[in-house]
Design a protein around this motif. Structure first.
Motif, mmCIF file in Angstrom:
data_model
loop_
_atom_site.group_PDB
_atom_site.id
_atom_site.type_symbol
_atom_site.label_atom_id
_atom_site.label_comp_id
_atom_site.label_asym_id
_atom_site.label_seq_id
_atom_site.Cartn_x
_atom_site.Cartn_y
_atom_site.Cartn_z
ATOM 1 N N ARG A 175 -50.613 21.322 -27.144
ATOM 2 C CA ARG A 175 -49.482 20.475 -27.063
ATOM 3 C C ARG A 175 -48.820 20.607 -25.917
ATOM 4 O O ARG A 175 -48.917 21.606 -25.408
ATOM 5 N N PRO A 176 -48.470 19.741 -24.857
ATOM 6 C CA PRO A 176 -47.668 20.296 -23.784
ATOM 7 C C PRO A 176 -46.434 21.725 -23.742
ATOM 8 O O PRO A 176 -45.878 21.059 -24.533
ATOM 9 N N GLY A 177 -46.620 22.020 -22.575
ATOM 10 C CA GLY A 177 -45.736 23.154 -23.157
ATOM 11 C C GLY A 177 -46.238 24.412 -21.632
ATOM 12 O O GLY A 177 -47.136 24.735 -21.653
ATOM 13 N N GLN A 178 -45.446 25.308 -22.533
ATOM 14 C CA GLN A 178 -45.646 27.242 -21.830
ATOM 15 C C GLN A 178 -47.332 27.633 -22.328
ATOM 16 O O GLN A 178 -47.758 27.837 -21.979
ATOM 17 N N ALA A 179 -46.942 27.785 -24.217
ATOM 18 C CA ALA A 179 -48.695 27.643 -24.589
ATOM 19 C C ALA A 179 -50.416 27.071 -23.670
ATOM 20 O O ALA A 179 -50.750 27.837 -23.618
ATOM 21 N N ARG A 180 -49.782 25.858 -22.974
ATOM 22 C CA ARG A 180 -51.226 25.114 -23.288
ATOM 23 C C ARG A 180 -51.634 25.370 -21.232
ATOM 24 O O ARG A 180 -52.165 25.946 -20.893
ATOM 25 N N GLU A 181 -50.359 25.839 -20.793
ATOM 26 C CA GLU A 181 -50.406 25.947 -18.894
ATOM 27 C C GLU A 181 -50.898 27.557 -18.991
ATOM 28 O O GLU A 181 -52.349 28.217 -18.466
ATOM 29 N N ARG A 182 -50.631 29.014 -20.042
ATOM 30 C CA ARG A 182 -51.526 29.763 -19.395
ATOM 31 C C ARG A 182 -53.003 29.584 -19.968
ATOM 32 O O ARG A 182 -53.507 31.100 -19.558
ATOM 33 N N LEU A 183 -52.613 29.377 -21.326
ATOM 34 C CA LEU A 183 -53.853 28.918 -22.087
ATOM 35 C C LEU A 183 -54.731 28.800 -20.678
ATOM 36 O O LEU A 183 -56.955 28.483 -20.797
#
Length: 444
Positions: A17-25
């Motif tokens: 899902r869009p968010g911080q976790a997606r950017e880090r991955l």
């Protein structure tokens, strides 16, 4: 080894899902040099779009909000040719700096199927590590060296070595006894030389006891079973010579065989189990553990890992893709059978009946102390609850086997480190799985 030195990586689809976790991955995939062919929210992704992207691997950020979407995408994710990599969204969102670089190296290792997770410049570190075995002795170093020269030199110099003239043998020192003399000293003396010994005097016999006359025995008869005592014959006093009372009749109808061992349950309930405790970082460690266990394992495997939302059915489906053991959801009043892996919900505990384990409803969940120590084991993976460490160590003291996860993939090692500090076995999930197989074996 830098990312430029790596061979062409698999194409990867990122489902998060869009968010911080997606950017880090996404940053981790870029550091790993992977080719990102698709980046979508699983809740809005169409199955055909994922199929048309034809990724070689799929990186999924797990969280309760996408569990229904993963079930919908299962026709594509369930393909045996697809490499699935799971990461927890909460853990990925706060990963940064050195932790992010370390996870990127693990991501490269998973994509390529190797175990090289060391940072660049660490290739020579293995040379400094101690090796098993005894160090090489001087005799082994010079085993093939020629000795003829040294022997000749010693022989030539032997005549010039001064003798020790100050030594004098003590007066009490005698020549060593030969073997023949020692054997002769051990022989017993001959009968002729043995001094005559008078034969021992036998002890005086005890005085004879006067016998009591028994009188006329013509009127004697057998004693009836119903009589309490036998009547003494005439002329005989009631004393030591009186006849003992008769034994009562032996009732064989009341005899029965003693049950030496309680009957084992006939529904296949196992006498013990391997309990796996996990938490943060647990899905990946659990996947590696179950993927190493063979089919037909001679003990059941119980998995307890708390999930937000309690959707353990999806965890069953995820682990069933990689496990050779049947992965089932534990249900109350069902026997715990060997050769199966069970996912334990929060309200399912264990009970022992007739020396077999059964599931039963328990608001407190599974209790470590319920396991029979002689037939059970506990494995502490990443994120295991530290509040259960004392119960686990008490079970180990009673005879259970305990293993704890160590290594780079253990993101929350508090409970595992406590067990290792107490002397329990440690290793990566595949190594712990191999220890389980060696301990319990595989059923025919």
């Amino acid at each position: 080894m830098s990312a430029n030195d790596l061979p062409l990586l698999l194409s990867v689809a990122l489902l998060a899902r869009p968010g911080q976790a997606r950017e880090r991955l996404r940053d981790a995939l870029a550091q790993a040099g992977a080719t990102l062919v698709l980046e979508e929210d699983p809740n809005t992704l169409d199955v055909q779009v994922l199929r048309d992207a034809a990724p070689g691997a799929v990186l999924i950020a797990l969280e309760p909000a996408i569990e229904d979407a993963l079930e919908r995408l299962d026709p594509v994710l369930g393909s045996p040719s697809l490499t699935l990599i799971f990461d927890e969204a909460e853990l990925a969102a706060r990963r940064e700096g050195w932790e992010a670089q370390r996870w990127a190296r693990h991501l490269v290792a998973k994509l390529h199927g190797h175990h090289d997770v060391l940072p660049p410049g660490s290739e020579q570190d293995s040379l400094l590590q101690p090796e098993p075995g005894m160090p090489t002795t001087p005799a082994e170093l010079h085993a093939d060296a020629p000795l003829d020269f040294h022997v000749r030199e010693a022989f030539d110099a032997a005549a010039d070595v001064p003798a020790d003239g100050l030594y004098q043998a003590p007066d009490a020192l005698s020549e060593p006894m030969s073997l023949e003399e020692a054997l002769a000293a051990l022989q017993p003396p001959s009968p002729a030389a043995a001094p005559s010994v008078p034969p021992p005097v036998p002890p005086s016999a005890p005085p004879a006891v006067a016998r009591v006359p028994l009188g006329d025995h013509s009127s004697w008869s057998l004693v009836e079973d119903s009589a309490d005592t036998a009547a003494a014959p005439a002329g005989v006093s009631a004393g030591a010579d009186a006849a003992p009372p008769p034994l009562s009749a032996f009732d064989i109808e009341r005899l029965s065989l003693v049950e030496l061992e309680a009957e084992r349950p006939n529904d296949g309930a196992a006498a013990g189990a391997v309990l796996v405790l996990a938490g943060i970082g647990g899905p990946d460690a659990l996947r590696r553990l179950l993927a190493t266990l063979p089919a037909g394992l001679a003990t059941p495997v119980l998995v307890h890992m708390r999930l937000d939302g309690g959707r353990y059915g999806n965890l069953v489906k995820q682990m069933a893709r990689v496990s050779a053991l049947p992965v089932l959801l534990a249900e109350a009043d069902q026997p715990v059978q060997a050769g199966n892996a069970y996912i334990l919900p929060d309200d399912i505990g264990l009970a022992e009946r007739q020396r077999g384990l059964y599931f039963h409803g328990d608001a407190q969940g599974v209790q470590v102390a319920t396991l029979p120590p002689a037939h059970s084991a506990v494995v502490l993976l990443s994120g295991a609850d530290t509040a259960q460490v004392d119960d686990v160590l008490a079970l180990a003291a009673a005879g259970a086997w305990v293993g704890a996860q160590v290594g780079e993939g253990c993101y929350d090692p508090a409970a595992a480190n406590a067990a290792v500090a107490a002397g329990m076995d440690a290793g990566e999930p595949p190594q712990l799985a191999q220890s389980i197989v060696e301990r319990w074996g595989v059923s025919e």
